[in-house]
Design a protein around this motif. Structure first.
Motif, PDB file in Angstrom:
ATOM      1  N   LEU A 117       0.453  -5.077  13.643  1.00  0.00           N
ATOM      2  CA  LEU A 117      -0.105  -6.289  13.049  1.00  0.00           C
ATOM      3  C   LEU A 117       1.000  -7.295  12.752  1.00  0.00           C
ATOM      4  O   LEU A 117       2.062  -6.925  12.248  1.00  0.00           O
ATOM      5  CB  LEU A 117      -0.849  -5.949  11.754  1.00  0.00           C
ATOM      6  CG  LEU A 117      -2.069  -5.031  11.872  1.00  0.00           C
ATOM      7  CD1 LEU A 117      -2.601  -4.693  10.482  1.00  0.00           C
ATOM      8  CD2 LEU A 117      -3.150  -5.693  12.706  1.00  0.00           C
ATOM      9  N   PRO A 118       0.759  -8.583  13.021  1.00  0.00           N
ATOM     10  CA  PRO A 118       1.786  -9.598  12.727  1.00  0.00           C
ATOM     11  C   PRO A 118       2.005  -9.804  11.230  1.00  0.00           C
ATOM     12  O   PRO A 118       3.027 -10.365  10.834  1.00  0.00           O
ATOM     13  CB  PRO A 118       1.229 -10.862  13.386  1.00  0.00           C
ATOM     14  CG  PRO A 118      -0.251 -10.643  13.440  1.00  0.00           C
ATOM     15  CD  PRO A 118      -0.435  -9.168  13.667  1.00  0.00           C
ATOM     16  N   ASN A 119       1.053  -9.348  10.417  1.00  0.00           N
ATOM     17  CA  ASN A 119       1.146  -9.543   8.963  1.00  0.00           C
ATOM     18  C   ASN A 119       1.390  -8.237   8.219  1.00  0.00           C
ATOM     19  O   ASN A 119       1.121  -8.143   7.018  1.00  0.00           O
ATOM     20  CB  ASN A 119      -0.150 -10.182   8.442  1.00  0.00           C
ATOM     21  CG  ASN A 119      -1.369  -9.297   8.653  1.00  0.00           C
ATOM     22  OD1 ASN A 119      -1.509  -8.659   9.700  1.00  0.00           O
ATOM     23  ND2 ASN A 119      -2.259  -9.253   7.675  1.00  0.00           N
ATOM     24  N   ALA A 120       1.922  -7.232   8.901  1.00  0.00           N
ATOM     25  CA  ALA A 120       2.138  -5.934   8.250  1.00  0.00           C
ATOM     26  C   ALA A 120       3.431  -5.311   8.745  1.00  0.00           C
ATOM     27  O   ALA A 120       3.918  -5.617   9.838  1.00  0.00           O
ATOM     28  CB  ALA A 120       0.971  -4.993   8.508  1.00  0.00           C
ATOM     29  N   ALA A 121       3.978  -4.436   7.920  1.00  0.00           N
ATOM     30  CA  ALA A 121       5.214  -3.731   8.273  1.00  0.00           C
ATOM     31  C   ALA A 121       5.233  -2.382   7.582  1.00  0.00           C
ATOM     32  O   ALA A 121       4.515  -2.152   6.599  1.00  0.00           O
ATOM     33  CB  ALA A 121       6.441  -4.557   7.873  1.00  0.00           C
ATOM     34  N   LEU A 122       6.059  -1.493   8.109  1.00  0.00           N
ATOM     35  CA  LEU A 122       6.294  -0.178   7.508  1.00  0.00           C
ATOM     36  C   LEU A 122       7.588  -0.254   6.712  1.00  0.00           C
ATOM     37  O   LEU A 122       8.613  -0.717   7.217  1.00  0.00           O
ATOM     38  CB  LEU A 122       6.402   0.876   8.608  1.00  0.00           C
ATOM     39  CG  LEU A 122       6.705   2.315   8.178  1.00  0.00           C
ATOM     40  CD1 LEU A 122       5.549   2.900   7.391  1.00  0.00           C
ATOM     41  CD2 LEU A 122       7.012   3.171   9.409  1.00  0.00           C
TER      42      LEU A 122
ATOM     43  N   PHE B 116       0.866  -1.181   0.000  1.00  0.00           N
ATOM     44  CA  PHE B 116       0.000   0.000   0.000  1.00  0.00           C
ATOM     45  C   PHE B 116       0.898   1.225   0.000  1.00  0.00           C
ATOM     46  O   PHE B 116       1.660   1.459   0.948  1.00  0.00           O
ATOM     47  CB  PHE B 116      -0.913  -0.004   1.230  1.00  0.00           C
ATOM     48  CG  PHE B 116      -1.733   1.253   1.393  1.00  0.00           C
ATOM     49  CD1 PHE B 116      -2.352   1.853   0.308  1.00  0.00           C
ATOM     50  CD2 PHE B 116      -1.892   1.837   2.649  1.00  0.00           C
ATOM     51  CE1 PHE B 116      -3.116   3.008   0.451  1.00  0.00           C
ATOM     52  CE2 PHE B 116      -2.662   2.984   2.815  1.00  0.00           C
ATOM     53  CZ  PHE B 116      -3.267   3.568   1.709  1.00  0.00           C
ATOM     54  N   ALA B 117       0.846   2.007  -1.088  1.00  0.00           N
ATOM     55  CA  ALA B 117       1.743   3.152  -1.273  1.00  0.00           C
ATOM     56  C   ALA B 117       0.936   4.429  -1.441  1.00  0.00           C
ATOM     57  O   ALA B 117       0.629   4.841  -2.562  1.00  0.00           O
ATOM     58  CB  ALA B 117       2.648   2.914  -2.486  1.00  0.00           C
ATOM     59  N   PRO B 118       0.577   5.109  -0.340  1.00  0.00           N
ATOM     60  CA  PRO B 118      -0.212   6.344  -0.436  1.00  0.00           C
ATOM     61  C   PRO B 118       0.636   7.551  -0.796  1.00  0.00           C
ATOM     62  O   PRO B 118       1.804   7.647  -0.421  1.00  0.00           O
ATOM     63  CB  PRO B 118      -0.804   6.482   0.975  1.00  0.00           C
ATOM     64  CG  PRO B 118       0.203   5.820   1.858  1.00  0.00           C
ATOM     65  CD  PRO B 118       0.793   4.684   1.059  1.00  0.00           C
TER      66      PRO B 118
ATOM     67  N   ALA C 215       0.939  -7.618  -5.507  1.00  0.00           N
ATOM     68  CA  ALA C 215       0.035  -6.561  -5.955  1.00  0.00           C
ATOM     69  C   ALA C 215       0.405  -5.264  -5.247  1.00  0.00           C
ATOM     70  O   ALA C 215       1.036  -5.281  -4.182  1.00  0.00           O
ATOM     71  CB  ALA C 215      -1.419  -6.911  -5.671  1.00  0.00           C
ATOM     72  N   MET C 216      -0.020  -4.156  -5.858  1.00  0.00           N
ATOM     73  CA  MET C 216       0.151  -2.842  -5.233  1.00  0.00           C
ATOM     74  C   MET C 216      -1.174  -2.103  -5.250  1.00  0.00           C
ATOM     75  O   MET C 216      -1.940  -2.197  -6.217  1.00  0.00           O
ATOM     76  CB  MET C 216       1.214  -2.009  -5.956  1.00  0.00           C
ATOM     77  CG  MET C 216       1.336  -0.579  -5.404  1.00  0.00           C
ATOM     78  SD  MET C 216       2.577   0.446  -6.250  1.00  0.00           S
ATOM     79  CE  MET C 216       4.078  -0.176  -5.486  1.00  0.00           C
ATOM     80  N   VAL C 217      -1.421  -1.352  -4.173  1.00  0.00           N
ATOM     81  CA  VAL C 217      -2.551  -0.430  -4.083  1.00  0.00           C
ATOM     82  C   VAL C 217      -1.938   0.952  -3.880  1.00  0.00           C
ATOM     83  O   VAL C 217      -1.202   1.174  -2.911  1.00  0.00           O
ATOM     84  CB  VAL C 217      -3.480  -0.790  -2.902  1.00  0.00           C
ATOM     85  CG1 VAL C 217      -4.637   0.208  -2.823  1.00  0.00           C
ATOM     86  CG2 VAL C 217      -3.991  -2.214  -3.030  1.00  0.00           C
TER      87      VAL C 217
ATOM     88  N   LEU D 244       3.151  -1.043   4.287  1.00  0.00           N
ATOM     89  CA  LEU D 244       2.809   0.366   4.135  1.00  0.00           C
ATOM     90  C   LEU D 244       4.055   1.076   3.627  1.00  0.00           C
ATOM     91  O   LEU D 244       5.092   1.096   4.301  1.00  0.00           O
ATOM     92  CB  LEU D 244       2.362   0.956   5.467  1.00  0.00           C
ATOM     93  CG  LEU D 244       2.169   2.471   5.505  1.00  0.00           C
ATOM     94  CD1 LEU D 244       1.059   2.919   4.554  1.00  0.00           C
ATOM     95  CD2 LEU D 244       1.882   2.944   6.938  1.00  0.00           C
ATOM     96  N   ARG D 245       3.965   1.637   2.410  1.00  0.00           N
ATOM     97  CA  ARG D 245       5.101   2.340   1.815  1.00  0.00           C
ATOM     98  C   ARG D 245       4.664   3.779   1.490  1.00  0.00           C
ATOM     99  O   ARG D 245       4.339   4.104   0.346  1.00  0.00           O
ATOM    100  CB  ARG D 245       5.539   1.603   0.545  1.00  0.00           C
ATOM    101  CG  ARG D 245       7.034   1.735   0.191  1.00  0.00           C
ATOM    102  CD  ARG D 245       7.451   3.126  -0.111  1.00  0.00           C
ATOM    103  NE  ARG D 245       8.909   3.227  -0.313  1.00  0.00           N
ATOM    104  CZ  ARG D 245       9.531   4.352  -0.516  1.00  0.00           C
ATOM    105  NH1 ARG D 245       8.876   5.494  -0.542  1.00  0.00           N
ATOM    106  NH2 ARG D 245      10.834   4.373  -0.675  1.00  0.00           N
TER     107      ARG D 245
END
Length: 285
Positions: free
Chosen positions: A170-175, A102-104, A190-192, A139-140
């Motif tokens: 979250l155990p399934n997420a990182a920054l 996820f790249a906002p 995939a990318m959002v 999260l990027r």
């Protein structure tokens, strides 16, 4: 920096590579700054389409343009790093797990490019990550994310830090805020994003991309429009959840061949752009 080439003119030759792939219509900043572009000694451009866009624009233009490809995309000419060796993911050794970036973008406020959708997509993506512990997320954010959120009054500094902390808990997420990022791109599924340049920079992975849109955003330029058919779109949370379910959970990807056909637009040469730029400089000595 906008008048640096003019101030150096006659003393130092200025060569320039734009930091990203220009896909959003922002003509003045990309090639029409009156004290910048006309004073360049060489402007190294990624494609002939960018040269054509400059030649058809009004106003000042660089005197000498060279098509070399973009050095960022040289990464795609090298073998990809094995998925289990890309350590930016929360479970790097579990390479079989699906992975989503996820790249906002930071352009949220009036007067900017207004690409950012974080007011709704930020909470929506956090909810999706929380609801799918079987999938790994990164999260990027854009490096200017905190500034964009503050200027647009979407989040203050404390709220942004709390959002980042919720993601990292979250155990399934990182920054992920490091560079370079192409190994991470190539190890994802995939990318959002609502970014501009990432629309092009991610496409050579040939993985699906969901572009987050808003009606008042700056449009794609003519080059960006040539590969817009290769990504999916969403402009609200319901659409995003539907796209996510189709692409990630169900594995439906009808645009896969379209993306594969578009890759040569972004990686037009077998020789790395960096090598072409160096060869051009050496030929002028």
């Amino acid at each position: 920096m906008q008048d640096l080439p003019r101030r150096l003119a006659g003393r130092v030759r200025t060569a320039y590579v734009h930091y990203g792939m220009a896909v959003i219509k922002n003509d003045q900043m990309q090639f029409g700054l009156p004290d910048f572009h006309p004073f360049l000694w060489r402007y190294f451009l990624p494609t002939q389409a960018h040269v054509d866009a400059i030649n058809h624009s009004a106003g000042p233009r660089p005197p000498k343009m060279c098509v070399t490809g973009h050095p960022k995309f040289d990464a795609y000419l090298r073998p990809a790093l094995p998925r289990d060796q890309c350590l930016s993911w929360p479970n790097p050794l579990a390479a079989q797990r699906k992975r989503v970036i996820f790249a906002p973008h930071h352009a949220l406020e009036p007067g900017s490019l207004q690409l950012g959708t974080f007011a709704w997509s930020g909470p929506a993506m956090l909810q999706i990550a929380q609801a799918h512990p079987e999938i790994d997320f990164l999260l990027r954010p854009h490096p200017n994310m905190a500034l964009g959120l503050s200027r647009s009054h979407v989040m203050n500094a404390q709220e942004w830090q709390a959002y980042r902390a919720a993601w990292q808990a979250l155990p399934n997420a990182a920054l992920f805020e490091d560079t370079p990022y192409f190994d991470t791109f190539r190890s994802s599924d995939a990318m959002v994003t609502d970014s501009g340049s990432f629309l092009a920079e991610y496409l050579p992975t040939e993985r699906p991309l969901i572009r987050l849109e808003r009606v008042d955003a700056a449009p794609l330029n003519s080059f960006g429009q040539t590969f817009a058919a290769g990504f999916y779109t969403a402009d609200n949370q319901a659409d995003l959840e539907t796209r996510f379910a189709e692409l990630i959970l169900e594995g439906k990807d009808p645009l896969a061949q379209t993306r594969a056909d578009l890759v040569p637009l972004l990686v037009p040469f077998a020789l790395p752009a960096a090598d072409k730029i160096v060869a051009e400089l050496r030929s002028l000595m």
